[in-house]
Design a protein around this motif. Structure first.
Motif, mmCIF file in Angstrom:
data_model
loop_
_atom_site.group_PDB
_atom_site.id
_atom_site.type_symbol
_atom_site.label_atom_id
_atom_site.label_comp_id
_atom_site.label_asym_id
_atom_site.label_seq_id
_atom_site.Cartn_x
_atom_site.Cartn_y
_atom_site.Cartn_z
ATOM 1 N N ALA A 168 40.529 -19.561 54.326
ATOM 2 C CA ALA A 168 41.830 -19.372 54.965
ATOM 3 C C ALA A 168 42.378 -20.698 55.489
ATOM 4 O O ALA A 168 43.588 -20.967 55.389
ATOM 5 N N ASN A 169 41.500 -21.525 56.045
ATOM 6 C CA ASN A 169 41.938 -22.833 56.528
ATOM 7 C C ASN A 169 42.454 -23.702 55.391
ATOM 8 O O ASN A 169 43.428 -24.442 55.541
ATOM 9 N N ASP A 170 41.789 -23.625 54.242
ATOM 10 C CA ASP A 170 42.247 -24.386 53.075
ATOM 11 C C ASP A 170 43.632 -23.917 52.638
ATOM 12 O O ASP A 170 44.507 -24.731 52.324
ATOM 13 N N TYR A 171 43.818 -22.606 52.610
ATOM 14 C CA TYR A 171 45.119 -22.059 52.224
ATOM 15 C C TYR A 171 46.207 -22.517 53.186
ATOM 16 O O TYR A 171 47.300 -22.918 52.775
ATOM 17 N N TYR A 284 51.089 -19.248 51.137
ATOM 18 C CA TYR A 284 50.541 -20.049 50.041
ATOM 19 C C TYR A 284 49.982 -19.157 48.937
ATOM 20 O O TYR A 284 50.191 -19.411 47.745
ATOM 21 N N TYR A 285 49.276 -18.096 49.331
ATOM 22 C CA TYR A 285 48.725 -17.155 48.357
ATOM 23 C C TYR A 285 49.832 -16.556 47.493
ATOM 24 O O TYR A 285 49.728 -16.506 46.265
ATOM 25 N N LEU A 286 50.915 -16.117 48.135
ATOM 26 C CA LEU A 286 52.014 -15.505 47.395
ATOM 27 C C LEU A 286 52.690 -16.502 46.472
ATOM 28 O O LEU A 286 53.109 -16.153 45.361
ATOM 29 N N ALA A 287 52.815 -17.728 46.909
ATOM 30 C CA ALA A 287 53.447 -18.749 46.074
ATOM 31 C C ALA A 287 52.652 -19.026 44.811
ATOM 32 O O ALA A 287 53.211 -19.419 43.782
ATOM 33 N N ARG A 291 51.690 -13.664 38.838
ATOM 34 C CA ARG A 291 51.639 -12.338 38.209
ATOM 35 C C ARG A 291 52.647 -11.385 38.842
ATOM 36 O O ARG A 291 53.047 -10.409 38.233
ATOM 37 N N MET A 292 53.015 -11.655 40.103
ATOM 38 C CA MET A 292 53.946 -10.779 40.797
ATOM 39 C C MET A 292 55.372 -11.055 40.344
ATOM 40 O O MET A 292 55.743 -12.203 40.080
ATOM 41 N N THR A 293 56.166 -10.030 40.283
ATOM 42 C CA THR A 293 57.568 -10.208 39.902
ATOM 43 C C THR A 293 58.323 -10.882 41.040
ATOM 44 O O THR A 293 58.050 -10.629 42.227
ATOM 45 N N PRO A 294 59.289 -11.751 40.722
ATOM 46 C CA PRO A 294 60.010 -12.481 41.764
ATOM 47 C C PRO A 294 60.706 -11.573 42.775
ATOM 48 O O PRO A 294 60.817 -11.923 43.951
ATOM 49 N N ASP A 295 61.169 -10.396 42.330
ATOM 50 C CA ASP A 295 61.887 -9.522 43.262
ATOM 51 C C ASP A 295 60.981 -8.984 44.360
ATOM 52 O O ASP A 295 61.470 -8.575 45.423
ATOM 53 N N ARG A 296 59.655 -8.990 44.152
ATOM 54 C CA ARG A 296 58.723 -8.599 45.208
ATOM 55 C C ARG A 296 58.166 -9.819 45.931
ATOM 56 O O ARG A 296 57.991 -9.795 47.159
ATOM 57 N N LEU A 298 59.298 -13.165 46.184
ATOM 58 C CA LEU A 298 60.165 -14.093 46.919
ATOM 59 C C LEU A 298 60.582 -13.543 48.288
ATOM 60 O O LEU A 298 60.566 -14.294 49.274
ATOM 61 N N PRO A 299 60.960 -12.258 48.411
ATOM 62 C CA PRO A 299 61.257 -11.750 49.762
ATOM 63 C C PRO A 299 60.049 -11.817 50.697
ATOM 64 O O PRO A 299 60.215 -12.058 51.903
ATOM 65 N N ALA A 300 58.858 -11.621 50.159
ATOM 66 C CA ALA A 300 57.658 -11.702 50.994
ATOM 67 C C ALA A 300 57.435 -13.127 51.481
ATOM 68 O O ALA A 300 57.065 -13.355 52.638
#
Length: 319
Positions: A168-171, A284-287, A291-296, A298-300
């Protein structure tokens, strides 16, 4: 009674087998009369069992054998505790050891609260059927088991917590590097303060991966699966994971936090510090999750960024 057979339970007929390379398999097993949930982790030696040769569908399962042993030991210990109300997790039925490690547990009817393709997001239609107070109570029940955890149990090994903290610290460090030059110093100071607060907090029993796909069952009888990251950590570890992932339903999220505040003397400083670290690492994980669609996705990410700015304003005066 817990059985310990020395070979694969050949009387069970596998349904779907998922494979990621030669070592990791998760499968649902149906024997015609009842349903079970089975996890198998193969070691370096290939299995000769014919039922494991179907390649199935590709998924990214990563469960080292050492983590499986801790998970299994925890489930075995939990099964021997007196049960008060609904069980926290499906009962461990049997397990086997080397050369192929596996365990078999009861099947819990009902879907998970998430999506298998993305552990971050709740399935909102299913979440709406769950009362925030109910789920908060189920999560809190885990921390309340802390006094009963044996001192010598594998899950108490501080190296487990430290390894996950380091990830988590690395992220969060990678996330800092992505911030603007004007924002980075304040965020870095808040991160250092938050790490100190988290490290000094009392340790309680936590699941460690309280993601929507790990919460299963009917709304009236939710259970938690996949305990390979069970450990001692600060008491808001699991609550934060639920709260943050409910960002698409602010009313539900607020009600969940209100429920958490009722359990004990609420430590707002620990909550905000831990939430800041979670927000950084989650962004950072989400970025990185293409595999995730941008519409889900980017808002996150935007939500995490806005939350981070608010938390900086709250933590910065003390950093």
């Amino acid at each position: 009674m817990l059985l310990k057979p020395t070979s694969w339970p050949s009387h069970l007929v596998p349904g779907t087998i998922y494979r990621d390379g030669p070592r990791f398999i998760v499968t649902s097993v149906h024997d015609g009369a009842s349903s079970y949930l089975l996890k198998q982790v193969k070691l370096d030696t290939p299995s000769t069992d014919p039922s494991t040769k179907n390649p199935g569908a590709e998924i990214s399962i990563r469960t080292p054998y050492s983590e499986l042993r801790v998970e299994r030991a925890f489930m075995d210990w939990l099964d021997h505790l007196p049960r008060l109300g609904e069980p926290l997790t499906p009962r461990l039925i049997s397990y086997g050891d080397e050369p192929t490690a596996w365990y078999l547990r009861d099947y819990a009817p009902g879907p998970s609260l998430g999506y298998s393709a993305s552990p971050f997001f709740f399935n909102l239609a299913r979440l709406e059927r769950v009362k925030p107070t109910q789920l908060a109570a189920r999560v809190q029940a885990i921390t309340e088991l802390t006094p009963q955890v044996p001192a010598a149990h594998p899950l108490t090994n501080p190296n487990r917590r430290q390894a996950l903290w380091q990830q988590a610290n690395d992220y969060s460090a990678h996330a800092l590097a992505c911030l603007s030059a004007t924002l980075r110093p304040a965020a870095a100071a808040c991160r250092s303060l938050a790490i100190d607060i988290r490290t000094a907090a009392p340790q309680t029993l936590v699941h460690g991966e309280m993601y929507p796909p790990h919460i299963i069952g009917k709304p009236s009888s939710l259970m938690v699966i996949d305990w390979e990251n069970v450990r001692l950590d600060h008491r808001y570890t699991d609550h934060l994971a639920v709260w943050l992932r409910a960002f698409e339903r602010p009313d539900w999220q607020n009600a969940y936090l209100a429920a958490v505040q009722q359990f004990d003397s609420f430590d707002r400083r620990l909550w905000e510090a831990s939430l800041f670290l979670s927000t950084l690492s989650t962004a950072y994980y989400l970025a990185e999750q293409d595999r995730m669609t941008p519409d889900r996705r980017l808002p996150a990410i935007q939500y995490c960024h806005n939350l981070m700015l608010r938390l900086i304003s709250q933590l910065a005066p003390h950093a």
